[in-house]
Design an enzyme around this catalytic site. Structure first.
Site, PDB file in Angstrom:
ATOM      1  N   ALA A 254      28.846  21.934  29.988  1.00 36.45           N
ATOM      2  CA  ALA A 254      27.515  21.517  30.439  1.00 36.45           C
ATOM      3  C   ALA A 254      26.724  22.725  30.900  1.00 36.45           C
ATOM      4  O   ALA A 254      27.292  23.678  31.444  1.00 36.45           O
ATOM      5  CB  ALA A 254      27.621  20.507  31.575  1.00 36.45           C
ATOM      6  N   ASP A 255      25.426  22.673  30.678  1.00 35.89           N
ATOM      7  CA  ASP A 255      24.530  23.689  31.215  1.00 35.89           C
ATOM      8  C   ASP A 255      23.828  23.201  32.472  1.00 35.89           C
ATOM      9  O   ASP A 255      23.416  23.998  33.305  1.00 35.89           O
ATOM     10  CB  ASP A 255      23.511  24.102  30.158  1.00 35.89           C
ATOM     11  CG  ASP A 255      24.131  25.025  29.119  1.00 35.89           C
ATOM     12  OD1 ASP A 255      23.911  26.244  29.219  1.00 35.89           O
ATOM     13  OD2 ASP A 255      24.854  24.539  28.239  1.00 35.89           O
ATOM     14  N   ARG A 256      23.694  21.884  32.602  1.00 40.33           N
ATOM     15  CA  ARG A 256      23.149  21.308  33.830  1.00 40.33           C
ATOM     16  C   ARG A 256      23.529  19.826  33.879  1.00 40.33           C
ATOM     17  O   ARG A 256      23.334  19.100  32.913  1.00 40.33           O
ATOM     18  CB  ARG A 256      21.627  21.468  33.898  1.00 40.33           C
ATOM     19  CG  ARG A 256      21.014  21.015  35.231  1.00 40.33           C
ATOM     20  CD  ARG A 256      19.496  21.163  35.209  1.00 40.33           C
ATOM     21  NE  ARG A 256      19.065  22.538  35.039  1.00 40.33           N
ATOM     22  CZ  ARG A 256      18.455  23.269  35.983  1.00 40.33           C
ATOM     23  NH1 ARG A 256      18.233  22.753  37.179  1.00 40.33           N
ATOM     24  NH2 ARG A 256      18.061  24.503  35.730  1.00 40.33           N
TER      25      ARG A 256
END
EC number: 5.3.1.23
Length: 385
Positions: A254-256
């Site tokens: 995940a990036d965010r």
């Protein structure tokens, strides 16, 4: 032996140039925040945890060099402002990945505390930053190992059917040693399963348009001799429908992650989650707490970075002939009609309703009885670095 994407000693940061992989294993020095900004923007380094660490360590190296050459102000407030300016600049390199902005915020608060101390000096503020950045590197590796452990345990307990003792996992993009300080997040879960003799097989997606799966994840899997097969993104539905493939879980990074569990990750992740839901395959997100942004209420509030059209209309690779593959000579070729318009979002947002669990270094978070994610408990006593 696990790949090293980041090599660091005080005052010197070196990273593997991921644009050259999987053909050439070349390391480049990143001595300043400006060099880090360009390395991140051009994706010589990528992966949310890795870019945060590279940004912090590049600025640490820059500060160390300035001190060594007696070019750093001795006024604490001036150095604090210098660091803040550099951190703001670094955050602009990739706005979607929350790890970078989270690290910048924590580091800025840390140096502010030191700048406000009685009789503080510019050197003291710089040294406080350097120490904190170095601690980030060590902590990330420890966190990744824990993510792998908790993820493997959850899969063994919850995803295996028919009394099987080994799991088949599909992963997307690159979330391994090349995307972190080492070991990895989603790919770390695969590594942890292998270490427990509980990995039957791994599948990795090509991950168009930047091909992080075929270039980087496949490279890591081959490097560590893990049983694996590469598939294109459009083959996943057919793979999940294939009984003999017996995919137990899809694990992504995940990036965010928003407060409600909505997850921004590499483009194509949302499609995988929809396919997993239809085929009854567990869909898991593996990410450190630094990726969970409780100030972002939902995925609708996440800013999605758009990349250049050339990443879709061209492709870069090693020149291959019938007799050999020239690993040194890399060429870029056009693969789309000239004049066609291109939409190239780097990420998409997977709704939390499609996510079975989120794996962190503190444990695995599942939806509550109300069908929602709540991260409050797992964040208790979470330290700054």
């Amino acid at each position: 032996m696990t790949l090293e994407a980041i090599r660091y000693s005080t005052g010197k940061l070196v990273i593997i140039d991921q644009l050259q992989l999987p053909y050439v294993e070349k390391y480049i020095e990143v001595p300043t925040s400006k060099d880090a900004w360009h390395a991140i923007k051009k994706m010589r380094v990528r992966g949310a945890p890795a870019i945060a660490i590279v940004a912090a360590l590049a600025l640490a190296s820059e500060l160390h060099t300035l001190m060594a050459h007696d070019k750093l102000s001795n006024r604490a407030e001036e150095v604090r402002l210098f660091i803040q300016e550099k951190l703001d600049y670094l955050v602009s390199s990739r706005p979607t990945a929350v790890n970078l902005s989270d690290a910048a915020r924590k580091l800025a608060a840390h140096v502010s505390d030191h700048a406000e101390m009685p009789n503080s000096t510019g050197r003291a503020v710089a040294e406080a930053f350097i120490q904190a950045a170095e601690e980030m590197l060590a902590k990330d590796l420890k966190d990744n190992t824990n993510i792998g452990k908790y993820g493997a345990e959850w899969i063994i307990r919850n995803a295996l059917a028919g009394g099987r003792s080994k799991a088949t996992i599909l992963t997307h993009c690159n979330t391994g040693s090349l995307a972190t300080s080492g070991y990895g997040t989603a790919l770390g879960v695969i590594r942890a399963l292998a270490s427990k003799n509980a990995l039957a097989y791994a599948y990795c997606t090509e991950t168009r348009p930047y091909n992080q799966g075929s270039r980087l994840t496949a490279y890591e899997l081959v490097h560590e001799n893990l049983p694996a097969t590469l598939v294109t993104d459009s083959m996943v539905a057919a793979l999940l429908a294939k009984a003999e493939a017996a995919v137990d879980a899809i694990v992504v990074g995940a990036d965010r992650v928003a407060a409600n569990g909505d997850t921004a990750n590499k483009i194509g992740t949302y499609a995988l989650a929809v396919l997993a839901k239809f085929h009854g395959v567990k869909f898991l997100v593996a990410a450190p707490l630094t990726t969970i942004d409780r100030s972002t209420k939902s995925g609708a509030d996440i800013v999605i970075e758009e990349r250049p059209a050339s990443e879709v209309t061209t492709i870069k690779g090693a020149v291959e002939t019938e007799s050999s593959c020239d690993r040194i000579k890399l060429e870029t070729v056009r693969i789309a009609a000239e004049g066609i318009h291109v939409w190239n979002p780097a990420f998409d947002v997977t709704p939390s309703a499609l996510i079975d669990a989120i794996i962190t270094e503190r444990g695995v978070v599942e939806r509550g009885t109300d069908g929602r994610y709540n991260f409050d408990g797992i964040f208790e006593d979470h330290s700054a670095f």
